[in-house]
Design a protein around this motif. Structure first.
Motif, PDB file in Angstrom:
ATOM      1  N   HIS A 225       0.852  -1.172   0.000  1.00 31.82           N
ATOM      2  CA  HIS A 225       0.000   0.000   0.000  1.00 31.82           C
ATOM      3  C   HIS A 225       0.903   1.241   0.000  1.00 31.82           C
ATOM      4  O   HIS A 225       2.132   1.136   0.014  1.00 31.82           O
ATOM      5  CB  HIS A 225      -0.884   0.021   1.252  1.00 31.82           C
ATOM      6  N   LEU A 226       0.264   2.404   0.021  1.00 31.17           N
ATOM      7  CA  LEU A 226       0.998   3.660   0.099  1.00 31.17           C
ATOM      8  C   LEU A 226       0.871   4.267   1.488  1.00 31.17           C
ATOM      9  O   LEU A 226      -0.135   4.092   2.171  1.00 31.17           O
ATOM     10  CB  LEU A 226       0.472   4.661  -0.937  1.00 31.17           C
ATOM     11  N   CYS A 227       1.899   5.003   1.888  1.00 31.88           N
ATOM     12  CA  CYS A 227       1.881   5.908   3.027  1.00 31.88           C
ATOM     13  C   CYS A 227       2.264   7.274   2.466  1.00 31.88           C
ATOM     14  O   CYS A 227       2.591   7.400   1.280  1.00 31.88           O
ATOM     15  CB  CYS A 227       2.837   5.434   4.123  1.00 31.88           C
ATOM     16  N   PRO A 228       2.208   8.356   3.243  1.00 29.67           N
ATOM     17  CA  PRO A 228       2.435   9.690   2.673  1.00 29.67           C
ATOM     18  C   PRO A 228       3.729   9.855   1.892  1.00 29.67           C
ATOM     19  O   PRO A 228       3.723  10.454   0.799  1.00 29.67           O
ATOM     20  CB  PRO A 228       2.378  10.599   3.902  1.00 29.67           C
ATOM     21  N   SER A 229       4.866   9.365   2.390  1.00 31.31           N
ATOM     22  CA  SER A 229       6.114   9.564   1.649  1.00 31.31           C
ATOM     23  C   SER A 229       6.106   8.811   0.325  1.00 31.31           C
ATOM     24  O   SER A 229       6.630   9.306  -0.694  1.00 31.31           O
ATOM     25  CB  SER A 229       7.312   9.119   2.498  1.00 31.31           C
ATOM     26  N   LEU A 230       5.500   7.622   0.300  1.00 29.19           N
ATOM     27  CA  LEU A 230       5.407   6.867  -0.945  1.00 29.19           C
ATOM     28  C   LEU A 230       4.431   7.541  -1.909  1.00 29.19           C
ATOM     29  O   LEU A 230       4.650   7.553  -3.128  1.00 29.19           O
ATOM     30  CB  LEU A 230       4.971   5.438  -0.658  1.00 29.19           C
ATOM     31  N   LEU A 231       3.354   8.102  -1.377  1.00 31.37           N
ATOM     32  CA  LEU A 231       2.429   8.877  -2.208  1.00 31.37           C
ATOM     33  C   LEU A 231       3.143  10.064  -2.837  1.00 31.37           C
ATOM     34  O   LEU A 231       3.014  10.314  -4.045  1.00 31.37           O
ATOM     35  CB  LEU A 231       1.244   9.358  -1.377  1.00 31.37           C
ATOM     36  N   HIS A 232       3.893  10.820  -2.013  1.00 33.39           N
ATOM     37  CA  HIS A 232       4.603  11.993  -2.540  1.00 33.39           C
ATOM     38  C   HIS A 232       5.581  11.590  -3.638  1.00 33.39           C
ATOM     39  O   HIS A 232       5.700  12.289  -4.666  1.00 33.39           O
ATOM     40  CB  HIS A 232       5.348  12.710  -1.413  1.00 33.39           C
ATOM     41  N   ALA A 233       6.278  10.474  -3.451  1.00 33.61           N
ATOM     42  CA  ALA A 233       7.221  10.007  -4.467  1.00 33.61           C
ATOM     43  C   ALA A 233       6.490   9.702  -5.770  1.00 33.61           C
ATOM     44  O   ALA A 233       6.999   9.999  -6.864  1.00 33.61           O
ATOM     45  CB  ALA A 233       7.958   8.774  -3.962  1.00 33.61           C
ATOM     46  N   MET A 234       5.297   9.141  -5.650  1.00 33.45           N
ATOM     47  CA  MET A 234       4.510   8.832  -6.840  1.00 33.45           C
ATOM     48  C   MET A 234       4.008  10.104  -7.523  1.00 33.45           C
ATOM     49  O   MET A 234       4.146  10.281  -8.740  1.00 33.45           O
ATOM     50  CB  MET A 234       3.333   7.932  -6.462  1.00 33.45           C
ATOM     51  N   LEU A 235       3.428  11.008  -6.740  1.00 30.45           N
ATOM     52  CA  LEU A 235       2.852  12.217  -7.322  1.00 30.45           C
ATOM     53  C   LEU A 235       3.915  13.122  -7.930  1.00 30.45           C
ATOM     54  O   LEU A 235       3.645  13.845  -8.897  1.00 30.45           O
ATOM     55  CB  LEU A 235       2.039  12.978  -6.273  1.00 30.45           C
ATOM     56  N   ASP A 236       5.116  13.100  -7.392  1.00 24.48           N
ATOM     57  CA  ASP A 236       6.201  13.904  -7.955  1.00 24.48           C
ATOM     58  C   ASP A 236       6.529  13.481  -9.383  1.00 24.48           C
ATOM     59  O   ASP A 236       7.104  14.260 -10.146  1.00 24.48           O
ATOM     60  CB  ASP A 236       7.465  13.779  -7.095  1.00 24.48           C
TER      61      ASP A 236
END
Length: 281
Positions: A225-236
């Motif tokens: 799943h995603l957590c905030p830092s992994l989400l940010h890495a994806m959205l970047d």
């Protein structure tokens, strides 16, 4: 019940109500449920209603619909076989099957279909509605999908995209002909999914999960799943500028997760997806 016909062209299913393709016009996605768990009136698990006939995932949020609304659903697109995304399919077909003129069609990967047949529609957990009342005029049918192979429904198109989770899964792009919405389903950071999203034009909405707070980064990696830092890495890595909506927040952790997302927000400024919202594209 309005007549429906289907034809197959390669890997693409073409389906039109009334025998004529609909004009291109915006679609509306109603959020029936988007929670990562139950607990409260606004905590239905993932289920989205596109227009009035397409259901994307079938979590407990489907229970928000009245019987006449359930009857209008012709297509159910499933990302993966986890219970919070498929729990309402057996109940849905049981409620409307004998009232319909055509089978309810469930679209999923071959592996997800295999799991649904083996573990749900097996005459032990639930009857096999692909054989009721008989194999030639059943209440339910399955249609396998593959990433990159679109399903055309009149002027609309639903295309599976590659994603990565703890079980076989896909994301979906819904295309109205006017604009697109991408729903990641449950996924870890995925370069394949990012590349698929970046290859699309006119993406107006991106629904992406973030199931865990940053303190559970390790669990997020293990559970894929995603957590905030992994989400940010994806959205970047997302090239366009869609409106980003965060789903699948764990009950009791919602404010914490959204606070951590906001603290590290980049240019896309994600917002929380909420039950009852309607997204137009």
């Amino acid at each position: 019940m309005v007549a429906c016909w289907v034809t197959f062209t390669g890997a693409t299913l073409v389906a039109c109500r009334g025998g004529l393709p609909a004009r291109s016009q915006p679609m509306k996605l109603r959020i029936l449920g988007c929670s990562g768990g139950i607990g409260g009136r606004a905590s239905g698990t993932t289920a989205f209603l596109a227009d009035d006939d397409i259901l994307v995932d079938a979590g407990t949020g489907v229970g928000e619909l009245e019987l006449d609304e359930l009857l209008r659903i012709d297509h159910v697109f499933v990302t993966h076989a986890h219970l919070d995304h498929i729990v309402s399919i057996p109940l849905l077909v049981d409620s409307v099957g004998e009232l319909r003129d055509t089978p309810l069609t469930v679209y999923a990967t071959a592996e997800t279909i295999r799991m649904l047949r083996l573990h749900v529609f097996n005459w032990q957990i639930w009857p096999d509605f692909t054989t009721i009342p008989d194999c030639h005029r059943s209440y339910l049918r399955f249609h396998p999908v593959e990433p990159g192979h679109p399903i055309r429904l009149g002027a609309r198109m639903v295309t599976p995209l590659p994603a990565r989770h703890s079980v076989p899964t896909v994301a979906y792009c819904l295309d109205s002909g006017e604009g697109k919405l991408v729903y990641t389903g449950d996924t870890e950071y995925s370069t394949e999914l990012i590349a698929a999203i970046n290859a699309l034009d006119h993406v107006r909405h991106l629904i992406v999960e973030t199931a865990f707070p940053e303190s559970q980064h390790g669990l997020a990696l293990t559970a894929r799943h995603l957590c905030p830092s992994l989400l940010h890495a994806m959205l970047d890595e997302i090239a366009g500028a869609p409106e980003v909506h965060i789903a699948h927040l764990k009950p009791g952790q919602c404010e914490r997760i959204m606070g951590e997302i906001a603290a590290g927000a980049g240019r896309l400024h994600p917002v929380r997806l909420e039950q009852g919202m309607i997204l137009e594209f």
